[in-house]
Design a protein around this motif. Structure first.
Motif, PDB file in Angstrom:
ATOM      1  N   UNK A 420      85.616  68.093  20.608  1.00 45.12           N
ATOM      2  CA  UNK A 420      86.245  66.786  20.359  1.00 45.12           C
ATOM      3  C   UNK A 420      87.054  66.784  19.062  1.00 45.12           C
ATOM      4  N   UNK A 423      90.566  67.479  19.717  1.00 46.20           N
ATOM      5  CA  UNK A 423      91.385  66.569  20.514  1.00 46.20           C
ATOM      6  C   UNK A 423      90.912  66.337  21.938  1.00 46.20           C
TER       7      UNK A 423
ATOM      8  N   UNK B  51      84.886  62.698  10.828  1.00 43.75           N
ATOM      9  CA  UNK B  51      85.180  62.834  12.257  1.00 43.75           C
ATOM     10  C   UNK B  51      84.274  61.976  13.136  1.00 43.75           C
ATOM     11  N   UNK B  74      86.990  57.295  17.885  1.00 42.37           N
ATOM     12  CA  UNK B  74      86.322  58.440  18.519  1.00 42.37           C
ATOM     13  C   UNK B  74      86.811  59.742  17.881  1.00 42.37           C
ATOM     14  N   UNK B  75      85.942  60.723  17.870  1.00 40.53           N
ATOM     15  CA  UNK B  75      86.242  62.018  17.256  1.00 40.53           C
ATOM     16  C   UNK B  75      87.589  62.586  17.704  1.00 40.53           C
ATOM     17  N   UNK B  76      87.842  62.542  19.017  1.00 40.13           N
ATOM     18  CA  UNK B  76      89.095  63.140  19.501  1.00 40.13           C
ATOM     19  C   UNK B  76      90.315  62.328  19.071  1.00 40.13           C
ATOM     20  N   UNK B  79      91.096  63.379  15.591  1.00 41.25           N
ATOM     21  CA  UNK B  79      91.819  64.655  15.614  1.00 41.25           C
ATOM     22  C   UNK B  79      93.295  64.418  15.913  1.00 41.25           C
ATOM     23  N   UNK B  80      93.548  63.510  16.846  1.00 41.85           N
ATOM     24  CA  UNK B  80      94.936  63.245  17.228  1.00 41.85           C
ATOM     25  C   UNK B  80      95.725  62.560  16.118  1.00 41.85           C
TER      26      UNK B  80
END
Ligand SMILES: Nc1ncnc2c1ncn2[C@@H]1O[C@H](COP(=O)(O)OP(=O)(O)OP(=O)(O)O)[C@@H](O)[C@H]1O
Ligand SMILES: [Mg+2]
Lengths: 466, 247
Positions: A420, A423, B51, B74-76, B79-80
């Motif tokens: 995660x 991404x 994160x 959210x973690x992802x 990241x984005x």
């Protein structure tokens, strides 16, 4: 999520159902009259009926298994054991009735035949509706036909081999199988003939509250080689459907057989299937098996390493989601000297699904110099799912190498987090981990089937198929 | 210089135990920051909490990135937004090749499908800069990689993913002298005026060739002292005892 929509579309590939349109459907239940009627409908020789009746008697005598999943939902009084589709056997797809042909079109069978198969059989409910094999193989003496035709055309061979690998008395559901069996394929590969491309038989059960009992018999003669692919699926109904097929494999000296299965049953299916191989000197059988779907499965392919130096490998994966109890595994008996078996089994469970790996390894006193290594991995995607391993090992011989490894664990939260942070959504991360887990099995499948298996895994992760 | 990361009064628990106890940290674009601190002080926890790792609960505080509150994303999603973290212990994922993993990450973060041959070429260039064998691309992600290969693989991902902020959690530990230099070189290659790096480390070796802006001392869940790059050297000789008493 747009993803879900795509997956829903995919679901239809398996889950569409045709109307229960048949030429003849036998009344539900299992009686002597019913068995005799099936035999009459099939217009088969007397000796086959005798086997059926003997098997019925056996079925009535044998007890239900005392172990494994609870089968009490299965009521034979509610199952029609023979459904004759509205189609005769064809050797040209164009002659198969529209509705049935559409089914196999959607499942990709005719395309597969054109692109990478040496022959195809397609069964719809109880009867085979299409069978064909490439001309040049016929010239080499290869036989690939539906089982009913084989009984009529090759009675000597069938009498010699039928029920000799899997005996009628093996267990209650194999007795049931022999009482009502219908359809399936027969393959004979003559001495030293090596098939480059696989043969594939596909079994589709469309009719609700019915059973499919196909019989597959394969003989790979000395020095010959074959890859056989078996595919199965069914749409979902509310009532129980039953699949109790039987596969008998004979591999002679120096013969090689790869037997690949991708089955994707609907979740009202009881899948009680029996598969066994007898392998002679220097022969080898490799099993590759992807078991998806079904409400309950009991499936334990078996290799008998009869001849010296014979070998077998089993690579299998099963995926149990909500409401599923998949009891699968592998059995091997080492009889000959210097025989070897390698077993690698993977199971995934999710949303309360139960996966059990049940195995039997038997190394007999004469099988000196034999080797067996078993490894099984269970991956649980949440904490209400279960994954168990129940190995039984009888090593009756000191001069053997035997190893057994079992690993069962929950999907790693750390690994999900790691992905995660790169991404991937949580669902993508889980899917990637599961695909990776299944990779040793997909690697063993022809590319098209590996793609298919990945798609099934994605469907299961989405909680797709019914 | 714009404020990239702003953390205010961050408190977090794991298993009912308080780990971060009112942590403040602010990083501008174009900067390299260093965090040092004794074992168990909460350095890796900080990286994880940025994160939004669900193993930790935030009891107070906010995390802003580029002026946007990302505390509960959210973690992802984080990241984005452009944050990357190099893990102290990178995960091993069986059955997924390193190339497939980097490709998937790149596509997810960019939100589009990048032409694979181009991406592969770029990855292979970066690998040769980092002295990595390109056969690693076809092996399962981190499975059977040596400690050093794993850490270089993290730096490779940083180079390919091009985040705005890279958090490197002890990327230098366990590396030989040459590998540490390679990692430093990777950071130099990555660094520009628009992005920032936060280096968590126990040693000054990795910092030698880098232009470090600030060094923070993290003790018992808080930044207790901030200084210039000289501070790192002082810690290396004298340890943390002075700061522990103050904490
Ligand atoms: N998920 C967790 N559950 C329980 N305790 C945790 C968890 N994560 C960290 N801790 C505890 O919090 C404290 C800080 O851990 P952390 O890993 O952040 O330390 P660190 O500063 O990175 O140390 P090191 O220099 O050894 O890497 C430790 O006492 C650790 O045991
Ligand atoms: Mg740490």
């Amino acid at each position: 999520m747009p993803k879900t929509q795509i997956e829903d579309l995919n679901t239809n590939i398996y889950d569409f159902k045709n109307e229960d349109n048949f030429e003849f459907k036998i009344q539900k239940g299992l009686t002597k009259d019913i068995v005799e009627e099936i035999s009459r409908q099939k217009n088969e020789p007397e000796w086959v009926l005798e086997i059926r009746l003997k098997a019925l008697e056996m079925y009535n005598k044998l007890d239900m298994p005392t172990w494994g999943p609870d089968l009490s939902e299965l009521n034979m009084d509610e199952i029609a054991t023979y459904v004759k589709p509205k189609s005769k056997l064809n050797s040209d797809w164009n002659d198969v009735p529209e509705e049935i042909k559409n089914t196999f079109d959607k499942l990709g069978i005719p395309q597969a035949e054109r692109q990478y198969l040496a022959g195809v059989g397609a069964q719809y409910d109880s009867e085979v509706v299409y069978h064909s094999i490439k001309e040049e193989l016929l010239k080499q003496g290869v036989i690939y036909t539906d089982f009913d035709s084989a009984i009529k055309q090759y009675p000597e061979i069938i009498k010699e081999y039928f029920s000799k690998c899997v005996p009628i008395s093996d267990h209650k559901f194999i007795a049931l199988h022999y009482a009502v069996f219908s359809g399936g394929s027969f393959v004979y590969v003559p001495k030293n003939v090596k098939l480059e491309m696989p043969l594939q038989s596909y079994f589709r059960l469309n009719s609700p509250e019915s059973g499919q009992f196909e019989h597959t018999l394969i003989i790979v003669d000395e020095g010959a080689s074959l890859h056989f692919i078996e595919g199965c699926s069914a749409p979902k109904y509310n009532k129980v459907n039953l699949h109790a097929g039987c596969v008998e494999l004979f591999v002679k000296e120096n013969g090689y057989l790869r037997y690949s299965t991708i089955e994707n049953w609907s979740k009202n299916m009881m899948n009680l299937n029996t598969k066994k191989a007898i392998i002679e000197k220097n022969g080898k059988v490799d099993w590759v098996s992807g078991s998806f779907g079904s409400h309950i499965s009991m499936l334990y392919p078996m290799s008998i390493l009869k001849g010296d130096n014979s070998q077998t490998e089993f690579t299998g994966i099963s995926f149990a989601g909500a409401g599923q109890n998949l009891d699968t595994g592998f059995k091997v008996v080492h009889m000959g000297k210097n025989t070897s078996s390698v077993v690698s089994s993977k199971s995934i469970s999710k949303s309360g699904g139960i996966s059990t790996y049940r195995s039997l390894v038997s190394i007999l006193p004469n099988a000196t110099g034999s080797k067996c290594s078993v490894s099984c991995d269970g991956l649980m995607l949440d904490s209400n799912s279960r994954s168990d391993t129940i190995p039984v090992n009888n090593v009756e011989n000191d001069e053997t190498e035997f190893s057994h490894e079992a690993r069962v664990g929950k999907i790693s939260e750390k690994a999900i987090f790691y992905l995660m942070t790169h991404g991937l959504t949580e669902a993508d991360a889980k899917a990637m981990i599961v695909r990776g887990f299944a990779n040793p099995v997909s690697k063993e499948l022809p590319m098209e089937y590996a793609v298919e298996m990945n798609r099934l895994i994605n469907l299961e992760l989405e909680g797709g198929i019914g | 210089m714009e404020k990239l990361l702003e953390i205010e009064n961050l408190c977090t628990n794991a298993d009912d135990k308080q780990i971060l106890k009112g942590l403040d940290l602010s990083i501008n674009s174009g900067e390299i920051h260093v965090i040092m601190g004794p074992n168990g002080a909460g350095k890796s926890t900080l990286a994880n909490v940025i994160f939004n790792n669900s193993a930790y609960t935030k009891t107070s505080g906010t995390i802003k990135f580029n002026g946007e509150d990302i505390t509960n994303l959210k973690t992802n999603e984080i990241a984005k937004k452009g944050i990357f973290m190099s893990f102290q212990t990178p995960e091993e994922i069986s059955g997924i090749s390193t190339l497939n993993f980097i490709k998937t990450a790149k596509n997810k973060i960019e939100g589009k499908t990048i032409y694979l041959p181009d991406l592969k070429k770029e990855i292979e260039n970066d690998m040769s800069e980092l002295g990595m064998k390109s056969e690693l691309l076809h092996r399962d992600l981190n499975v059977g990689f040596s400690g050093g290969e794993k850490k270089k693989n993290e730096i490779l991902q940083m180079l390919v993913l091009k985040p705005k902020l890279a958090i490197l959690d002890e990327t230098d530990s366990g590396l030989d002298v040459d590998a540490i230099r390679t990692v430093s070189k990777g950071i130099e290659m990555f660094k520009n005026d628009e992005n920032a790096v936060l280096i968590i480390t126990h040693s000054t070796k990795i910092l030698e060739s880098l232009k470090v802006d600030l060094v923070h001392i993290l003790v018992d869940g808080k930044i207790v002292y901030t200084g210039t790059s000289e501070l790192a050297k002082e810690i290396e000789t004298n340890g943390y005892s002075k700061f522990k008493e103050g904490a």
